[in-house]
Design a protein around this motif. Structure first.
Motif, mmCIF file in Angstrom:
data_model
loop_
_atom_site.group_PDB
_atom_site.id
_atom_site.type_symbol
_atom_site.label_atom_id
_atom_site.label_comp_id
_atom_site.label_asym_id
_atom_site.label_seq_id
_atom_site.Cartn_x
_atom_site.Cartn_y
_atom_site.Cartn_z
ATOM 1 N N ILE A 21 78.238 43.357 45.477
ATOM 2 C CA ILE A 21 79.414 42.854 44.761
ATOM 3 C C ILE A 21 80.714 43.356 45.386
ATOM 4 C CG2 ILE A 21 80.649 42.885 42.555
ATOM 5 C CD1 ILE A 21 77.923 42.864 41.171
ATOM 6 N N ASP A 22 80.746 44.612 45.759
ATOM 7 C CA ASP A 22 81.963 45.161 46.368
ATOM 8 C C ASP A 22 82.337 44.378 47.620
ATOM 9 O OD1 ASP A 22 83.987 47.387 46.445
ATOM 10 O OD2 ASP A 22 83.039 47.708 48.396
ATOM 11 N N ARG A 27 76.967 46.471 35.116
ATOM 12 C CA ARG A 27 78.002 46.582 34.080
ATOM 13 C C ARG A 27 78.649 47.955 34.057
ATOM 14 N NH1 ARG A 27 74.415 43.449 29.492
ATOM 15 N NH2 ARG A 27 74.945 41.318 30.152
ATOM 16 N N TRP A 70 81.176 47.773 36.981
ATOM 17 C CA TRP A 70 82.185 46.716 37.024
ATOM 18 C C TRP A 70 82.705 46.285 35.653
ATOM 19 C CZ3 TRP A 70 84.147 45.727 41.646
ATOM 20 C CH2 TRP A 70 83.376 46.057 42.768
ATOM 21 N N HIS A 71 82.429 47.056 34.612
ATOM 22 C CA HIS A 71 82.767 46.615 33.262
ATOM 23 C C HIS A 71 84.266 46.414 33.042
ATOM 24 C CE1 HIS A 71 83.371 50.972 32.984
ATOM 25 N NE2 HIS A 71 84.201 50.721 31.993
ATOM 26 N N ASP A 95 86.444 45.356 35.383
ATOM 27 C CA ASP A 95 87.011 44.458 36.395
ATOM 28 C C ASP A 95 86.751 43.017 35.955
ATOM 29 O OD1 ASP A 95 87.622 42.926 38.696
ATOM 30 O OD2 ASP A 95 87.188 44.646 39.995
ATOM 31 N N VAL A 116 84.453 40.197 37.633
ATOM 32 C CA VAL A 116 82.985 40.229 37.623
ATOM 33 C C VAL A 116 82.467 39.898 36.234
ATOM 34 C CG1 VAL A 116 80.913 41.634 38.017
ATOM 35 C CG2 VAL A 116 82.943 41.965 39.455
ATOM 36 N N THR A 159 78.700 39.450 34.240
ATOM 37 C CA THR A 159 77.277 39.748 34.408
ATOM 38 C C THR A 159 76.491 39.182 33.231
ATOM 39 O OG1 THR A 159 77.447 41.854 33.230
ATOM 40 C CG2 THR A 159 77.786 41.915 35.605
#
Length: 240
Positions: free
Chosen positions: A49-50, A75, A78-79, A81, A84, A86
């Motif tokens: 993902i990054d 999550r 990236w929760h 951001d 993103v 999910t």
């Protein structure tokens, strides 16, 4: 045995060979725009993902996996951001439209042709699919061929991969064989996890976990002994 498998694979950084070099190559070839909508199909713990977001900093990644603990790992990272999203689900139930479908190793579960035929329906105009697949790089011995075909009965060489892509109604934009470093990025953390779990096996006398760890050791040794004979190919394709 499934539970023991996920004990081994819990908290690993990635669920298959891959690295930033191969990702950057694929997204550059695909011409992924900065504001791309990307489906990370079978995202695992979110290792890519990054890199996807660095290539598309104004874009959005929808990360989907059928295994809840992997989605929960994503999550955690990236929760906060909003680029993103999910969810747990079947990657073949996604509707899009997406500028890029990123599918690192997960077409293994659907078959190349079936997976690509579905993804053509979720691509935006001009969109592409980037996926990795196990391939023969040289002619295997009969013993090696039999061993790999137990787990990957559809393994073929790159020419066969190209034929399957064409049969699914796609043009091949390019193929890139993943480096040994991409494999070590997967196997080195797994080896550390195996060592960490050895006392668990001894204490609990967990025969299923012991079998899973032994199978993983054999898998790692098999690749290291035959890395010139088989590997992963990253392909970038577009619908005809």
């Amino acid at each position: 045995m499934r539970e023991a498998f996920f004990v081994l694979h819990s908290d690993l950084p990635r669920e298959g060979p891959g690295n930033r070099e191969s990702l950057d190559w694929a997204l550059s070839l695909a011409g992924t725009p900065e504001n791309a909508l990307i489906l990370d199909a079978g995202c695992g713990p979110g290792a890519d993902i990054d890199g996807l977001l660095e290539n598309a900093p104004r874009g959005h990644v929808t990360a989907v996996d059928a295994h809840l603990p992997f989605v929960e790992q994503v999550r955690v990272v990236w929760h906060d951001d909003d680029r993103v999203t999910t969810h747990v689900g079947d990657m073949l139930e996604e509707t899009g439209p997406y500028d890029l479908v990123w599918c690192a190793g997960s077409l293994y579960f659907t078959g190349i042709e079936d997976g690509l035929k579905h993804f053509r329906n979720v691509l935006a105009p001009g969109g592409a699919v980037a996926f990795s697949e196990l391939v023969w790089l040289d002619t295997p011995s009969p013993a090696l061929q039999a061993e790999l075909e137990k787990e990957y009965p559809d393994i073929g060489d790159i020419a066969m991969l190209e034929r399957r892509i064409s049969a699914a109604g796609y043009n091949l934009q390019g193929v890139h064989v993943l480096s040994d470093d991409a494999w070590e990025d997967y196997y080195t953390p797994m080896e550390k996890r195996i060592e960490m779990l050895k006392p668990v096996v001894a204490t609990r006398r967990d025969h299923e976990l012991a079998q899973v760890l032994n199978d993983a050791r054999r898998e790692i040794a098999l690749w290291r002994e035959n890395s010139e004979v088989f590997g992963y190919a990253m392909a970038v394709v577009r619908p005809l």
